[in-house]
Motif scaffolding. Structure first.
Motif, short mmCIF file in Angstrom:
data_model
loop_
_atom_site.label_atom_id
_atom_site.label_comp_id
_atom_site.label_asym_id
_atom_site.label_seq_id
_atom_site.Cartn_x
_atom_site.Cartn_y
_atom_site.Cartn_z
N VAL A 139 0.85 -1.19 0.00
CA VAL A 139 0.00 0.00 0.00
C VAL A 139 0.89 1.24 0.00
O VAL A 139 1.88 1.32 0.74
CB VAL A 139 -0.92 0.02 1.23
N VAL A 140 0.54 2.20 -0.84
CA VAL A 140 1.25 3.48 -0.88
C VAL A 140 0.36 4.52 -0.20
O VAL A 140 -0.78 4.73 -0.63
CB VAL A 140 1.53 3.91 -2.33
N PRO A 141 0.82 5.15 0.87
CA PRO A 141 -0.02 6.14 1.56
C PRO A 141 -0.48 7.24 0.62
O PRO A 141 0.29 7.73 -0.21
CB PRO A 141 0.92 6.69 2.65
N ASP A 142 -1.74 7.61 0.76
CA ASP A 142 -2.30 8.66 -0.10
C ASP A 142 -1.97 10.03 0.51
O ASP A 142 -2.81 10.69 1.10
CB ASP A 142 -3.81 8.49 -0.23
N LYS A 143 -0.71 10.41 0.33
CA LYS A 143 -0.26 11.72 0.80
C LYS A 143 0.53 12.37 -0.33
O LYS A 143 1.18 11.69 -1.12
CB LYS A 143 0.62 11.58 2.04
N PRO A 144 0.46 13.70 -0.42
CA PRO A 144 1.15 14.37 -1.53
C PRO A 144 2.66 14.31 -1.40
O PRO A 144 3.20 14.33 -0.29
CB PRO A 144 0.64 15.81 -1.44
N ALA A 145 3.33 14.21 -2.53
CA ALA A 145 4.79 14.26 -2.53
C ALA A 145 5.26 15.66 -2.17
O ALA A 145 4.58 16.65 -2.43
CB ALA A 145 5.32 13.87 -3.91
N THR A 146 6.43 15.74 -1.55
CA THR A 146 7.04 17.02 -1.22
C THR A 146 8.45 17.05 -1.81
O THR A 146 8.88 16.09 -2.46
CB THR A 146 7.12 17.23 0.30
N GLU A 147 9.18 18.11 -1.55
CA GLU A 147 10.55 18.20 -2.08
C GLU A 147 11.43 17.07 -1.55
O GLU A 147 12.32 16.59 -2.24
CB GLU A 147 11.17 19.54 -1.71
N THR A 148 11.15 16.63 -0.32
CA THR A 148 12.01 15.63 0.31
C THR A 148 11.37 14.26 0.48
O THR A 148 12.06 13.32 0.86
CB THR A 148 12.46 16.12 1.70
N GLU A 149 10.09 14.15 0.19
CA GLU A 149 9.40 12.89 0.44
C GLU A 149 8.61 12.45 -0.79
O GLU A 149 7.87 13.25 -1.38
CB GLU A 149 8.43 13.02 1.62
N PRO A 150 8.74 11.19 -1.19
CA PRO A 150 7.90 10.68 -2.28
C PRO A 150 6.45 10.62 -1.84
O PRO A 150 6.14 10.60 -0.65
CB PRO A 150 8.47 9.29 -2.55
#
Length: 383
Positions: free
Chosen positions: A163-174
């Motif tokens: 499962v891939v968490p449904d959170k937006p990517a940021t500059e430092t995090e996929p």
């Protein structure tokens, strides 16, 4: 809050590309790549494209690519992603070499299974294969809570079935982000013109093939390439430069920047520091990624890359990429939440490609060709 795709986003419109058109483009462009001696296609003579494409969507619900598998002697040797929407720009969006296979049905079923377990009283609205974190692929299931009416998205990675968490990517995090929206930033009118130019190139290859009695849908033989090469290249000069820098896989999920810096260190200094050493010099704090400003700490340090005038550039254009490569300078090429290395480029007619060394373990084996227009930032290396 997660963006739930509108129903209208999936409707066909004047910008849509049909599966038949996409198959034609994939075949003609493969012939073009082989005939122009493009790096990575050295062993593609004798290959053929499976006409059964996989439709890939954007997390917004927009149809994104038709993904075609390329086989030689019954072995998967490549993948060609063709734009399903003319607003994305040139027809070939991505070419992968020796890709890891996955089974889309298994991935979608896993996504549905998880959605039912997490929301037993919910109603499954849709399940699609998506590019959830370009170029990573997975399944997205949308489930609607029957009581509250809230909609939720479940993402499952195609390769790990995690499962891939449904959170937006940021500059430092996929995370989850829209490559469709990123590519539209190049300008819709400009992108459509690029698609039209690609279409003209494909039609010229079709015409040359018809004149020589060659079927572009058949396996590409050496004899047919010899027949077509002169016609394909006579009206233009393709330009390609590939600096051949070594690609390394990142050793943790948050080491894409250190792995990219290691690639550049190997190229510029012929040294191979451990990725953890680089991460520490970037002031990394596990399990987090590092900002561009932190990456520069390593690039500038005399104990690191020792390139004190390296700098971040977030105004992206293709001409600067060609200038860097022509001057023997591979660079860090960033997409949302992920660092890669650009080590080359190709101009084929009006089509513009970058040769990307991606540290993600799924893709690091052989650098892929990517249509220009996906990046959000770069780090140029300067002494």
């Amino acid at each position: 809050m997660a963006l739930i795709p509108a129903v209208s986003a999936q409707k066909e419109d004047n910008y849509s590309v049909t599966a038949e058109e996409a198959f034609k483009h994939a075949n003609a462009q493969m012939i073009n790549f082989i005939a122009t001696n493009t790096s990575g296609f050295e062993n593609w003579t004798g290959a053929s494209i499976d006409s059964k494409q996989l439709e890939l969507y954007d997390p917004t619900g927009q149809k994104l690519y038709y993904q075609f598998s390329v086989y030689k002697n019954k072995t998967l040797i490549g993948i060609i992603d063709i734009a399903a929407d003319k607003r994305l720009g040139q027809t070939v969006q991505l070419v992968l070499f020796e890709p890891k296979p996955f089974d889309a049905t298994t991935v979608m079923n896993k996504s549905i299974e998880i959605a039912k377990n997490e929301y037993p009283d919910g109603k499954i609205k849709s399940t699609q294969m998506v590019v959830y974190d370009y170029p990573l692929v997975g399944a997205m299931t949308i489930v609607k809570d029957k009581i509250t009416g809230d909609e939720h998205r479940i993402f499952v990675d195609a390769y790990t079935l995690d499962v891939v968490p449904d959170k937006p990517a940021t500059e430092t995090e996929p995370g989850i982000w829209s490559i469709y929206e990123q590519r539209l930033k190049n300008g819709i009118e400009n992108n459509i013109k690029h698609w039209q130019k690609s279409d003209e190139l494909v039609k010229s290859i079709e015409q040359a093939a018809a004149t020589k009695g060659v079927s572009i849908n058949a396996a590409v033989t050496e004899e047919n390439i010899k027949k077509l090469s002169a016609d394909i290249t006579k009206s233009r000069t393709d330009v390609e430069v590939d600096l051949g820098a070594t690609v390394y896989a990142q050793i943790t999920s948050y080491y894409c920047a250190p792995a990219t810096a290691k690639m550049l260190t190997k190229y510029y200094n012929d040294e191979s520091p451990h990725q953890t050493t680089i991460y520490e010099m970037m002031n990394g704090v596990a399990p987090n990624g590092v900002y561009n400003s932190e990456q520069l700490l390593y690039y500038h340090s005399s104990s690191g890359l020792n390139k004190p005038n390296s700098y971040v550039e977030d105004s992206i254009n293709f001409e600067e990429a060609t200038n860097e490569i022509d001057n023997g300078r591979p660079f860090k090429s960033g997409v949302t939440g992920h660092a890669r290395m650009c080590r080359g480029y190709k101009i084929s007619g009006s089509d513009e490609y970058l040769r990307i060394g991606d540290p993600n373990p799924v893709y690091f084996r052989i650098p892929y060709w990517e249509a220009f227009g996906s990046e959000v930032d770069r780090i140029y290396v300067r002494s």
